[in-house]
Design an enzyme around this catalytic site. Structure first.
Site, PDB file in Angstrom:
ATOM      1  N   ASP A  26     -12.447  -2.128   3.591  1.00 33.04           N
ATOM      2  CA  ASP A  26     -13.740  -2.969   3.160  1.00 33.04           C
ATOM      3  C   ASP A  26     -14.582  -2.204   2.609  1.00 33.04           C
ATOM      4  OD1 ASP A  26     -14.851  -5.449   2.951  1.00 33.04           O
ATOM      5  OD2 ASP A  26     -15.950  -5.094   4.807  1.00 33.04           O
ATOM      6  N   GLY A  29     -16.318  -4.242  -3.005  1.00 30.10           N
ATOM      7  CA  GLY A  29     -17.135  -4.936  -3.917  1.00 30.10           C
ATOM      8  C   GLY A  29     -18.550  -4.166  -3.866  1.00 30.10           C
ATOM      9  N   ARG A  30     -18.933  -3.675  -2.674  1.00 28.66           N
ATOM     10  CA  ARG A  30     -20.329  -2.847  -2.836  1.00 28.66           C
ATOM     11  C   ARG A  30     -20.076  -1.387  -3.346  1.00 28.66           C
ATOM     12  NH1 ARG A  30     -20.635  -3.660   3.347  1.00 28.66           N
ATOM     13  NH2 ARG A  30     -18.361  -4.353   3.054  1.00 28.66           N
ATOM     14  N   ASN A  74      -9.681 -14.751   1.993  1.00 29.43           N
ATOM     15  CA  ASN A  74      -9.943 -14.403   0.444  1.00 29.43           C
ATOM     16  C   ASN A  74      -9.644 -15.208  -0.453  1.00 29.43           C
ATOM     17  OD1 ASN A  74      -9.168 -10.669   1.561  1.00 29.43           O
ATOM     18  ND2 ASN A  74     -11.298 -11.909   1.585  1.00 29.43           N
ATOM     19  N   ARG A 190     -12.038   0.617  10.375  1.00 28.17           N
ATOM     20  CA  ARG A 190     -12.718  -0.449   9.330  1.00 28.17           C
ATOM     21  C   ARG A 190     -13.698   0.539   8.423  1.00 28.17           C
ATOM     22  NH1 ARG A 190     -13.856  -6.741   9.265  1.00 28.17           N
ATOM     23  NH2 ARG A 190     -14.904  -6.662   7.136  1.00 28.17           N
ATOM     24  N   SER A 198     -12.271  -9.569  11.413  1.00 29.16           N
ATOM     25  CA  SER A 198     -12.057 -10.485  10.385  1.00 29.16           C
ATOM     26  C   SER A 198     -10.552 -10.936  10.278  1.00 29.16           C
ATOM     27  CB  SER A 198     -12.093  -9.690   8.933  1.00 29.16           C
ATOM     28  OG  SER A 198     -13.481  -9.309   8.985  1.00 29.16           O
TER      29      SER A 198
HETATM   30  C1  IPE Z   1     -11.680  -8.200   5.375  1.00 30.28           C
HETATM   31  O1  IPE Z   1     -12.565  -7.836   4.596  1.00 30.28           O
HETATM   32  C2  IPE Z   1     -10.102  -8.308   4.416  1.00 30.28           C
HETATM   33  C3  IPE Z   1      -9.653  -7.301   3.878  1.00 30.28           C
HETATM   34  C4  IPE Z   1     -10.251  -6.138   3.910  1.00 30.28           C
HETATM   35  C5  IPE Z   1      -8.464  -7.651   3.054  1.00 30.28           C
HETATM   36  P1  IPE Z   1     -13.720  -9.002   4.205  1.00 30.28           P
HETATM   37  O2  IPE Z   1     -14.755  -8.565   3.484  1.00 30.28           O
HETATM   38  O3  IPE Z   1     -12.824 -10.066   3.571  1.00 30.28           O
HETATM   39  O4  IPE Z   1     -13.932  -9.558   5.382  1.00 30.28           O
HETATM   40  P2  IPE Z   1     -15.552 -10.462   5.999  1.00 30.28           P
HETATM   41  O5  IPE Z   1     -15.653 -11.285   5.270  1.00 30.28           O
HETATM   42  O6  IPE Z   1     -16.690  -9.338   5.587  1.00 30.28           O
HETATM   43  O7  IPE Z   1     -15.302 -10.597   7.289  1.00 30.28           O
HETATM   44  C1  IPE Z   2     -12.313  -5.340   0.461  1.00 37.12           C
HETATM   45  O1  IPE Z   2     -13.671  -5.191  -0.209  1.00 37.12           O
HETATM   46  C2  IPE Z   2     -11.087  -5.976  -0.325  1.00 37.12           C
HETATM   47  C3  IPE Z   2     -10.899  -7.292  -0.010  1.00 37.12           C
HETATM   48  C4  IPE Z   2     -11.361  -7.830   0.993  1.00 37.12           C
HETATM   49  C5  IPE Z   2      -9.530  -7.792  -0.880  1.00 37.12           C
HETATM   50  P1  IPE Z   2     -14.475  -6.238  -0.563  1.00 37.12           P
HETATM   51  O2  IPE Z   2     -14.117  -7.027  -1.609  1.00 37.12           O
HETATM   52  O3  IPE Z   2     -14.640  -7.196   0.697  1.00 37.12           O
HETATM   53  O4  IPE Z   2     -15.719  -5.621  -0.530  1.00 37.12           O
HETATM   54  P2  IPE Z   2     -17.372  -5.944  -0.211  1.00 37.12           P
HETATM   55  O5  IPE Z   2     -17.195  -6.108   1.382  1.00 37.12           O
HETATM   56  O6  IPE Z   2     -17.909  -7.092  -0.978  1.00 37.12           O
HETATM   57  O7  IPE Z   2     -18.119  -4.733  -0.521  1.00 37.12           O
HETATM   58 MG    MG Z   3     -15.657  -7.242   2.588  1.00 40.74          MG
END
Ligand code: IPE
Ligand code: IPE
Ligand code: MG
Length: 245
Positions: A26, A29-30, A74, A190, A198
């Site tokens: 995880d 995105g950030r 997702n 995690r 999750s």
């Molecule tokens: C968990 O991350 C799923 C994956 C790493 C593929 P998310 O970013 O989807 O989880 P939440 O939404 O924060 O619980």
């Molecule tokens: C995890 O990174 C990858 C997937 C869930 C596919 P995120 O995309 O959830 O990144 P954040 O949590 O928004 O930073």
């Molecule tokens: Mg995430």
């Protein structure tokens, strides 16, 4: 394998290596946002990081690495992010499979193939088939994976196979999960700072140890993996028992 000795030798506190490690990757995105980049750039960097951590896990002697790459939830992200993630998986399979095969990596998929575009589903199945006899490490890719969906699929399959109610045991259910035949995870890591599952391996991780780090997945390196393993070595796993001292 001299490599294997050298990485472990750097960490004398790691005397027990978990057989099966699960990683909730995880924070992509950030990671991207903190650099002023689009989210997909974070996913690309995250994908690159898998190679580094797979190599390190192999050197540490981990036998199964399960990575959470795309959850059933997702799909609710913006369509361009979803299609970007699908494209990345295809790209990675095309680029990495031969190399993984040469390195003795057995690729498995945990998740629903239904819902994934047919050409991508085919690529996944081909990579799994090609590498199925490899034994150095198993890379189990949780893609279009949800723990609840997995249990639903297992129950449906058990019923279709006409098992009597009395024949339904914990062992039978485990066998019917996507992870059938794999040992339960010992350690769930995690990244990205949240403390939640999750929907990841909710059945299999019943007695796993948990480790959470604020580090975003693209920055999670060998030293971070070593930290997780060191912490795991400090845990006392009791499985509900009272340990004799
Ligand atoms: C968990 O991350 C799923 C994956 C790493 C593929 P998310 O970013 O989807 O989880 P939440 O939404 O924060 O619980
Ligand atoms: C995890 O990174 C990858 C997937 C869930 C596919 P995120 O995309 O959830 O990144 P954040 O949590 O928004 O930073
Ligand atoms: Mg995430």
């Amino acid at each position: 394998m001299p490599e294997q000795q050298s990485l472990l030798a750097r960490y004398p506190d790691i005397t027990r290596v978990p057989n099966h490690v699960g990683i909730i990757m995880d924070g992509n995105g950030r990671w991207a946002r903190s650099r002023g980049l689009p989210r997909l750039a974070g996913h690309r960097a995250g994908t690159e990081n898998i190679r580094r951590i797979l190599r390190a896990a192999t050197e540490f002697g981990v036998k199964v690495l399960t990575i959470y790459a795309f959850s059933t939830e997702n799909w609710d992200r913006p369509p361009e992010e979803v299609s970007g993630l699908m494209g990345l998986l295809g790209e990675v399979i095309r680029r990495e499979t031969e190399d993984l095969h040469r390195n003795g990596v057995c690729i498995r998929h945990s998740g629903r193939l239904e819902g994934i575009a047919p050409h991508l589903a085919r690529q996944i199945q081909d990579a799994v088939a090609l590498t199925s006899n490899n034994q150095r490490i198993t890379l189990n890719v949780a893609f279009n994976y949800g723990g609840r969906a997995e249990i639903v699929d297992a129950v449906r399959h058990i019923m279709r196979d006409d098992h009597a109610p009395e024949a339904v045991t914990e062992a039978l259910i485990s066998q019917y999960l996507y992870t059938g035949g794999l040992p339960d995870p010992d350690l769930i890591i995690r990244t990205g700072g949240e403390w939640r599952l999750s929907n990841f391996l909710i059945w299999q991780a019943a007695y796993a140890e948990y480790y959470a780090t604020p580090t975003y997945w693209p920055d999670f390196d060998e030293a971070e993996l070593a930290n997780a393993l060191i912490e795991y070595n400090q845990r006392e796993r009791r499985f509900g028992k009272v340990l004799q001292r």
